[in-house]
Design an enzyme around this catalytic site. Structure first.
Site, PDB file in Angstrom:
ATOM      1  CB  SER A 107      -5.158 -89.714 -44.707  1.00 36.46           C
ATOM      2  OG  SER A 107      -5.962 -88.604 -45.019  1.00 36.46           O
ATOM      3  CG  HIS A 133      -7.773 -90.429 -49.335  1.00 36.62           C
ATOM      4  ND1 HIS A 133      -6.439 -90.099 -49.411  1.00 36.62           N
ATOM      5  CD2 HIS A 133      -8.128 -90.275 -48.028  1.00 36.62           C
ATOM      6  CE1 HIS A 133      -6.012 -89.757 -48.201  1.00 36.62           C
ATOM      7  NE2 HIS A 133      -7.015 -89.858 -47.349  1.00 36.62           N
ATOM      8  CG  ASP A 148      -5.680 -90.152 -52.774  1.00 43.97           C
ATOM      9  OD1 ASP A 148      -6.624 -89.354 -52.600  1.00 43.97           O
ATOM     10  OD2 ASP A 148      -4.895 -90.491 -51.872  1.00 43.97           O
TER      11      ASP A 148
END
Length: 327
Positions: free
Chosen positions: A126, A302, A269
């Site tokens: 991330s 994610h 994601d």
């Protein structure tokens, strides 16, 4: 986990936006082999994470540890706390002063202060992966391997839009951390993930949907352990990932590095999409040979980079186990 009590002090730091900071403490942890005795892996944490990456309270201890994918009996594990992430007393109130590149510069200063000439790998998920991209663009010879997971070299319009909404909530809500976290969880998971987990079931005690009580629980949980100024800062960093901002072109920046780049996407994601990752990979392949793309197959969106350890182990084995064999 070997905790180093004294932070590195970054002195007279001027941010990209021109803000001046007399001193910034850079806290870090070391785990695994003693520094300078083994290949070094720098691990960058994500939005609510910190430098505790392995050990009992390590947020990535399924991936990093003795006998794990990133084996602490083979590697030295270095992790920095993003200054202002709330893990220690240093907080940044003027979050707009900073971009992801500023944090990359601070981390590079930290690597220099520890007299590390070259890292074996920089890995992050991330926003941590975004900071990893920024580090490589600023210091092309700093590492042998770059491994950005569920991440990219730039924040897309979609990501910026979600960060903008987060910022609105953080600045305007009467329960800013709780409400922002509830929204964020929608970005971190996927419709399929929620369907699989909740099946539209009702919490009989509260007489609300289980998805609602789960989201409320996550909001309250974060509120207890995270500070508002830290959330604002980390959200700002997520919004400002862009290695080409006020800089050279993507190709000019990344043709300067010999590092192998291993991009890991997640097929579900919604935040850093796999499609965007594939585009980055294809762009890199035009001028660079040692670029690789692999994908986690998961319904969890994610957050799969924190959930799908077996897949991640399989995808990263070639990078980290090769070093073991070499020894």
């Amino acid at each position: 986990m070997e905790n180093i009590p004294n932070p590195i002090i970054i002195q007279e730091f001027i941010t990209e936006s021109g803000a001046s900071y007399h001193s910034i403490p850079l806290h870090f942890t070391l785990a695994g082999q003693p520094l300078h005795s083994a290949p070094i892996v720098l691990v960058n944490h994500a939005l609510t994470g910190n430098s505790q990456v392995t050990g009992e309270n390590g947020w990535w201890n399924d991936l990093i540890g003795e006998g794990k994918t990133i084996d602490t009996s083979v590697y030295t594990i270095l992790a920095f706390d993003v200054p202002g992430n709330g893990t220690n007393s240093f907080l940044i109130e003027n979050y707009l002063d900073f971009t992801a590149r500023d944090i990359a510069k601070i981390f590079i200063e930290g690597v220099k202060a520890l007299q590390i000439e070259k890292l074996f790998a920089i890995i992050g998920g991330s926003v941590g992966g975004g900071i990893a991209w920024e580090i490589l663009a600023l210091a092309p010879n700093i590492t042998e391997n770059l491994i950005p997971i569920a991440s990219d070299w730039k924040s897309t319009d979609w990501l910026i839009a979600n960060c903008f909404l987060q910022e609105q909530i953080l600045n305007n809500s009467s329960k800013p951390i709780e409400d922002a976290r509830i929204h964020a969880m929608l970005c971190y998971r996927s419709p399929e993930s929620f369907k699989e987990k909740f099946q539209r079931t009702i919490n009989q005690e509260l007489l609300i949907f289980n998805i609602e009580s789960w989201l409320a629980h996550h909001g309250k949980k974060l509120q207890k352990r995270f500070q508002l100024s830290s959330y604002k800062l980390m959200n700002q960093l997520l919004k400002t990932i862009d290695i080409t901002r006020n800089s050279e072109s993507f190709e000019n920046l990344l043709s300067q590095t010999k590092a192998s780049i291993h991009i890991v996407g997640i097929n579900s994601d919604l935040f850093f999409t796999a499609k965007e990752n594939v585009e980055t990979y294809e762009e890199l392949k035009k001028f660079k040979d040692n670029v690789f793309y692999s994908e986690i197959d998961s319904v969890h969106g994610h957050d799969a980079f924190l959930i799908e350890y077996k897949q991640l182990d399989h995808l990263l084995a070639d990078i980290f186990k090769a070093e073991t064999i070499k020894k």
